[in-house]
Design a protein around this motif. Sequence first.
Motif, mmCIF file in Angstrom:
data_model
loop_
_atom_site.group_PDB
_atom_site.id
_atom_site.type_symbol
_atom_site.label_atom_id
_atom_site.label_comp_id
_atom_site.label_asym_id
_atom_site.label_seq_id
_atom_site.Cartn_x
_atom_site.Cartn_y
_atom_site.Cartn_z
ATOM 1 N N ALA A 15 7.874 2.132 -3.772
ATOM 2 C CA ALA A 15 6.632 1.351 -3.653
ATOM 3 C C ALA A 15 5.416 2.264 -3.794
ATOM 4 N N VAL A 16 5.528 3.471 -3.261
ATOM 5 C CA VAL A 16 4.424 4.436 -3.387
ATOM 6 C C VAL A 16 4.286 4.863 -4.847
ATOM 7 N N LYS A 17 5.409 5.148 -5.475
ATOM 8 C CA LYS A 17 5.355 5.571 -6.883
ATOM 9 C C LYS A 17 4.776 4.471 -7.772
ATOM 10 N N GLU A 18 5.146 3.252 -7.475
ATOM 11 C CA GLU A 18 4.643 2.131 -8.270
ATOM 12 C C GLU A 18 3.116 2.043 -8.191
ATOM 13 N N LEU A 19 2.573 2.215 -6.995
ATOM 14 C CA LEU A 19 1.116 2.133 -6.865
ATOM 15 C C LEU A 19 0.441 3.337 -7.531
ATOM 16 N N VAL A 51 -3.307 3.131 1.552
ATOM 17 C CA VAL A 51 -2.852 2.594 2.840
ATOM 18 C C VAL A 51 -3.145 1.093 2.926
ATOM 19 N N PHE A 52 -4.374 0.706 2.565
ATOM 20 C CA PHE A 52 -4.753 -0.715 2.616
ATOM 21 C C PHE A 52 -3.880 -1.538 1.669
ATOM 22 N N GLU A 53 -3.698 -1.033 0.450
ATOM 23 C CA GLU A 53 -2.965 -1.807 -0.548
ATOM 24 C C GLU A 53 -1.485 -1.923 -0.170
ATOM 25 N N LEU A 54 -0.901 -0.833 0.329
ATOM 26 C CA LEU A 54 0.515 -0.894 0.704
ATOM 27 C C LEU A 54 0.714 -1.709 1.980
ATOM 28 N N GLU A 55 -0.329 -1.800 2.797
ATOM 29 C CA GLU A 55 -0.254 -2.714 3.948
ATOM 30 C C GLU A 55 -0.236 -4.152 3.432
ATOM 31 N N ARG A 56 -1.103 -4.458 2.461
ATOM 32 C CA ARG A 56 -1.146 -5.812 1.915
ATOM 33 C C ARG A 56 0.189 -6.175 1.273
ATOM 34 N N ARG A 57 0.849 -5.164 0.689
ATOM 35 C CA ARG A 57 2.129 -5.420 0.019
ATOM 36 C C ARG A 57 3.308 -5.441 0.985
ATOM 37 N N GLY A 58 3.030 -5.186 2.272
ATOM 38 C CA GLY A 58 4.095 -5.306 3.267
ATOM 39 C C GLY A 58 4.889 -4.048 3.546
ATOM 40 N N TYR A 59 4.306 -2.879 3.268
ATOM 41 C CA TYR A 59 5.041 -1.633 3.454
ATOM 42 C C TYR A 59 4.445 -0.704 4.507
ATOM 43 N N ILE A 60 3.284 -1.057 5.043
ATOM 44 C CA ILE A 60 2.634 -0.215 6.060
ATOM 45 C C ILE A 60 2.160 -1.139 7.166
ATOM 46 N N LYS A 61 2.295 -0.675 8.408
ATOM 47 C CA LYS A 61 1.880 -1.510 9.537
ATOM 48 C C LYS A 61 0.395 -1.310 9.829
ATOM 49 N N ALA A 62 -0.364 -2.429 9.785
ATOM 50 C CA ALA A 62 -1.776 -2.361 10.175
ATOM 51 C C ALA A 62 -1.830 -2.017 11.660
ATOM 52 N N PRO A 84 1.658 6.275 7.065
ATOM 53 C CA PRO A 84 2.313 5.996 5.772
ATOM 54 C C PRO A 84 3.830 6.179 5.808
ATOM 55 N N GLU A 85 4.502 5.419 6.671
ATOM 56 C CA GLU A 85 5.959 5.492 6.762
ATOM 57 C C GLU A 85 6.613 5.089 5.450
ATOM 58 N N VAL A 86 5.894 4.324 4.644
ATOM 59 C CA VAL A 86 6.391 3.866 3.348
ATOM 60 C C VAL A 86 6.879 5.025 2.480
#
Length: 345
Positions: A50-54, A25-36, A41-43
Amino acid sequence: MSSRTNRGILDRLKKGVVQGAEGYVFELERRGYIKAGPYVPEVVLDFPEAVKELHREFLRAGSEVMVALTYYAHREKLRDVGRENDLEFMNRQAVRLANEVAREGDALVAGNICNTWAYDPQNAQASSKIVRAMYEEQLGWALEEGIDFVISETNDYLGEALIALEVIKQLKLPAMVTLASVQQSQTRDGYDYVEACKILADHGADIVGLNCDRGPETMLPIIEKIRSVVSCYVAAQPVPYKTNAQFPTFESLRTGSGEQAFPLLLEPFLCNRFEMAEFARKAQAIGINYIGICCGGAPHYVRAMAEALGKTVPASKYSPVMELHPVLGTHVEEKHKGFLADWKN
Ligand SMILES: [Zn+2]
């Protein structure tokens, strides 16, 4: 259930340390895909690649467990962002994505449930019913999509963690149940963290321990005590931040101007990769069985930890070789020596 790997979590733990990785969640927020803020996890639906990549980056870095990104993908939280109708699809899709990447390596898939914000110890009976229904719904879908075990994490209340454990055991899956540790020494329903883990172990949890909130320095002493009182497997997944005796959790860290650093001003407190590698070594030395990382985690930490645990992982192909650096390396050409002098000043 589709077969991904024939080596289950308990088999692997019997043979040695299992490495996990979280902080999606933190990392995908930093990458611009989750709202802080809501941190839902709408991503999973909006940018599945983007989820698969991480997942893939964690897999290459040494994680043996792909944790389905269903953290906060439950009814209460989805209502907050007006996506309650996406609940089932989001949960199923998260498990599918984890499975797709797990098959690229030899990784396990963990279903994931967490604190619900619905549990109320003052109204335990009624709120337990709601929590149980949420867990049954989420894990029912996860089981249909295929999971190897379940991680119930960031539990603030022992009462809520015990409900999670019961639901996981009903499904006959191995259960890893870990506590949040935001308070000094006790869960929010008043159990010492060590005692709470003992109770979870006595109720049949296969793996107990702590995740999130604390960095290596302040998590290790508690986890060591937990190790000494339970005979089941123990998990430790700290955040990679420099928490200390004065500021034991990342929620308590303050910037130079006194602002709360959590969750958006935490960068100055990040551990470096060597400190996380040191954590992995120390955790292994005290007998921790499942070693991972939580919010703030990123692939370079996971690789450093894997290598500290004696593994060579796919991403090790690109691990640092500083000897080959033109200025910092062992064979610095005459024309580069000026750089070195300047860098040292
Ligand atoms: Zn976390």
